[in-house]
Design a protein around this motif. Structure first.
Motif, PDB file in Angstrom:
ATOM      1  N   MET A   1     -62.453  15.191 -18.390  1.00  0.00           N
ATOM      2  CA  MET A   1     -61.473  14.621 -16.747  1.00  0.00           C
ATOM      3  C   MET A   1     -62.328  15.230 -16.277  1.00  0.00           C
ATOM      4  SD  MET A   1     -58.374  16.392 -15.770  1.00  0.00           S
ATOM      5  CE  MET A   1     -58.827  18.532 -16.087  1.00  0.00           C
ATOM      6  N   ARG A   2     -63.534  16.663 -16.286  1.00  0.00           N
ATOM      7  CA  ARG A   2     -64.833  17.060 -15.131  1.00  0.00           C
ATOM      8  C   ARG A   2     -65.365  16.155 -15.036  1.00  0.00           C
ATOM      9  NH1 ARG A   2     -65.640  23.024 -17.854  1.00  0.00           N
ATOM     10  NH2 ARG A   2     -64.013  23.770 -17.502  1.00  0.00           N
ATOM     11  N   ARG A   3     -65.971  15.376 -15.840  1.00  0.00           N
ATOM     12  CA  ARG A   3     -66.723  14.151 -15.897  1.00  0.00           C
ATOM     13  C   ARG A   3     -65.881  13.170 -15.257  1.00  0.00           C
ATOM     14  NH1 ARG A   3     -68.587  13.969 -21.838  1.00  0.00           N
ATOM     15  NH2 ARG A   3     -70.609  15.669 -22.147  1.00  0.00           N
ATOM     16  N   ALA A   4     -65.082  12.396 -15.198  1.00  0.00           N
ATOM     17  CA  ALA A   4     -64.119  11.652 -14.043  1.00  0.00           C
ATOM     18  C   ALA A   4     -64.137  12.257 -12.955  1.00  0.00           C
ATOM     19  CB  ALA A   4     -63.279  11.227 -15.057  1.00  0.00           C
ATOM     20  N   LEU A   5     -63.978  13.669 -12.623  1.00  0.00           N
ATOM     21  CA  LEU A   5     -63.800  14.176 -10.730  1.00  0.00           C
ATOM     22  C   LEU A   5     -65.033  14.252 -10.760  1.00  0.00           C
ATOM     23  CD1 LEU A   5     -61.461  16.765 -12.147  1.00  0.00           C
ATOM     24  CD2 LEU A   5     -60.963  14.603 -10.085  1.00  0.00           C
ATOM     25  N   LEU A   6     -66.458  13.936 -11.277  1.00  0.00           N
ATOM     26  CA  LEU A   6     -67.617  14.382 -10.667  1.00  0.00           C
ATOM     27  C   LEU A   6     -68.106  13.184 -10.338  1.00  0.00           C
ATOM     28  CD1 LEU A   6     -69.628  16.351 -10.309  1.00  0.00           C
ATOM     29  CD2 LEU A   6     -70.403  15.640 -12.880  1.00  0.00           C
ATOM     30  N   ALA A  54     -58.403  -1.743 -14.476  1.00  0.00           N
ATOM     31  CA  ALA A  54     -58.111  -0.740 -16.006  1.00  0.00           C
ATOM     32  C   ALA A  54     -56.784  -0.613 -16.318  1.00  0.00           C
ATOM     33  CB  ALA A  54     -58.867   0.389 -15.977  1.00  0.00           C
ATOM     34  N   GLN A  55     -56.346  -0.197 -14.551  1.00  0.00           N
ATOM     35  CA  GLN A  55     -54.806   0.805 -14.722  1.00  0.00           C
ATOM     36  C   GLN A  55     -53.785  -0.753 -14.813  1.00  0.00           C
ATOM     37  OE1 GLN A  55     -54.645   1.556 -10.522  1.00  0.00           O
ATOM     38  NE2 GLN A  55     -54.073   3.660 -11.460  1.00  0.00           N
ATOM     39  N   LEU A 162     -60.745   3.823 -17.283  1.00  0.00           N
ATOM     40  CA  LEU A 162     -60.159   3.733 -18.890  1.00  0.00           C
ATOM     41  C   LEU A 162     -60.485   5.597 -18.854  1.00  0.00           C
ATOM     42  CD1 LEU A 162     -61.659   0.342 -20.410  1.00  0.00           C
ATOM     43  CD2 LEU A 162     -59.087   1.561 -19.741  1.00  0.00           C
ATOM     44  N   ALA A 163     -61.451   5.596 -18.901  1.00  0.00           N
ATOM     45  CA  ALA A 163     -61.520   7.686 -19.121  1.00  0.00           C
ATOM     46  C   ALA A 163     -59.873   8.124 -18.710  1.00  0.00           C
ATOM     47  CB  ALA A 163     -62.754   7.340 -18.741  1.00  0.00           C
ATOM     48  N   THR A 170     -50.232  13.948 -18.546  1.00  0.00           N
ATOM     49  CA  THR A 170     -50.358  14.878 -17.145  1.00  0.00           C
ATOM     50  C   THR A 170     -51.531  14.967 -16.085  1.00  0.00           C
ATOM     51  OG1 THR A 170     -49.504  16.258 -18.833  1.00  0.00           O
ATOM     52  CG2 THR A 170     -50.913  16.737 -17.033  1.00  0.00           C
ATOM     53  N   TYR A 171     -52.725  14.224 -16.326  1.00  0.00           N
ATOM     54  CA  TYR A 171     -53.567  14.522 -16.004  1.00  0.00           C
ATOM     55  C   TYR A 171     -54.208  13.086 -15.272  1.00  0.00           C
ATOM     56  CZ  TYR A 171     -54.556  19.126 -17.602  1.00  0.00           C
ATOM     57  OH  TYR A 171     -54.202  20.998 -17.599  1.00  0.00           O
ATOM     58  N   GLY A 172     -54.441  12.519 -16.132  1.00  0.00           N
ATOM     59  CA  GLY A 172     -54.346  10.524 -16.243  1.00  0.00           C
ATOM     60  C   GLY A 172     -53.989  10.303 -14.181  1.00  0.00           C
ATOM     61  N   PRO A 173     -52.697  10.548 -14.305  1.00  0.00           N
ATOM     62  CA  PRO A 173     -52.044   9.844 -13.376  1.00  0.00           C
ATOM     63  C   PRO A 173     -52.524  10.204 -11.842  1.00  0.00           C
ATOM     64  CG  PRO A 173     -50.360   9.679 -14.639  1.00  0.00           C
ATOM     65  CD  PRO A 173     -51.487  10.447 -15.296  1.00  0.00           C
ATOM     66  N   ARG A 174     -52.508  12.079 -12.118  1.00  0.00           N
ATOM     67  CA  ARG A 174     -52.831  12.322 -10.737  1.00  0.00           C
ATOM     68  C   ARG A 174     -54.661  12.511 -10.568  1.00  0.00           C
ATOM     69  NH1 ARG A 174     -48.289  14.901  -8.886  1.00  0.00           N
ATOM     70  NH2 ARG A 174     -47.328  15.995 -10.154  1.00  0.00           N
TER      71      ARG A 174
END
Length: 195
Positions: A1-6, A54-55, A162-163, A170-174
Motif C-alpha cells: 500500500m505504501r508503494r502505491a501511495l508513493l 483496471a477498476q 490492480l495493485a 478496506t484500503y483499496g477503495p480509499r
C-alpha cells in the motif's frame, strides 16, 4: 500500500506542461516519448485511463486504453492536417477532472461508455500533439514516440489500479478515492491556470 501511495504522490508533483501546442521540441522518437511525460495534465489523464480500466476490469483493461490511443492518433491526424478543434486546452483540463472523478467514485459503466468517454478526451490530447508534429520523417518518429509513451502511462495506471485493488476492501477503495480526488483537484487547477 505504501508503494502505491508513493507512486501516486510522485505522479502528482507539479511539472511544467510542455505537452501543449507550440511548446517544446518535436523532432523524432525520443521527443515524442518525452512530450507526454513532461506535462502533468497528460500524465494524470493517461494514468487515470489505466486506473479506470483496471477498476472496470475484464475486457475494459485492454479496450479502454486502446480506445484512448486510437482516438488520440485520430486527433493527432486532425491536428497535423490543420483541422481546428475548439477548446483543446479546456478539453485536456476537463479530461483530468472527468477521469479523476471516474476513478474517485469508482464509476461503473459499460465498456462501450468508458471507451466513448476516454476516446472523446483523447481527441484533444492527440490534437495538441498533432499540431506540433513536423511534416517529415522525424514527425513519424515523434508520433510513434508519443503513442508508445501514452501506452506506457496507461500500463502504469493499470498496474497501479490492480495493485491498489489488491489492497482489499478496506484500503483499496480509499486509496483510489484519494488519488481520484487529487487528480480532480489538479484538473481544476489546470483549468484555472494554476498548474
Amino acid at each position: 500500500m505504501r508503494r502505491a501511495l508513493l507512486a501516486l504522490s510522485v505522479l502528482l508533483v507539479p511539472t511544467a506542461a510542455y505537452a501543449h501546442v507550440g511548446v517544446g521540441a518535436t523532432n523524432g522518437f525520443a521527443h515524442g516519448v518525452l512530450h507526454p511525460v513532461s506535462g502533468i495534465d497528460h500524465i494524470l489523464t493517461m494514468v487515470a485511463v489505466g486506473v479506470f480500466a483496471a477498476q472496470l476490469g475484464g475486457r475494459a483493461i485492454w479496450a479502454v486504453p486502446s480506445a484512448f490511443v486510437g482516438m488520440m492518433i485520430a486527433g493527432g491526424a486532425l491536428g497535423m492536417s490543420g483541422v481546428e478543434i475548439p477548446f483543446v486546452e479546456s478539453g485536456i483540463g476537463l479530461s483530468v477532472v472527468a477521469l479523476g472523478l471516474a476513478v474517485a467514485f469508482g464509476l461503473s459503466v459499460p465498456v462501450t461508455a468508458a471507451t466513448a468517454l476516454v476516446g472523446f478526451f483523447a481527441i484533444f490530447h492527440g490534437h495538441a500533439h498533432g499540431v506540433e508534429m513536423p511534416d517529415t520523417a522525424s514527425g513519424l518518429g515523434y508520433g510513434a514516440g508519443f503513442v508508445v509513451a501514452t501506452a506506457m502511462l496507461h500500463m502504469g495506471g493499470i498496474g497501479l489500479g490492480l495493485a491498489v485493488g489488491k489492497g482489499g476492501t478496506t484500503y483499496g477503495p480509499r486509496i483510489t478515492q484519494v488519488a481520484g480526488g487529487a487528480m480532480t483537484v489538479a484538473g481544476v487547477a489546470i483549468l484555472g491556470g494554476v498548474l
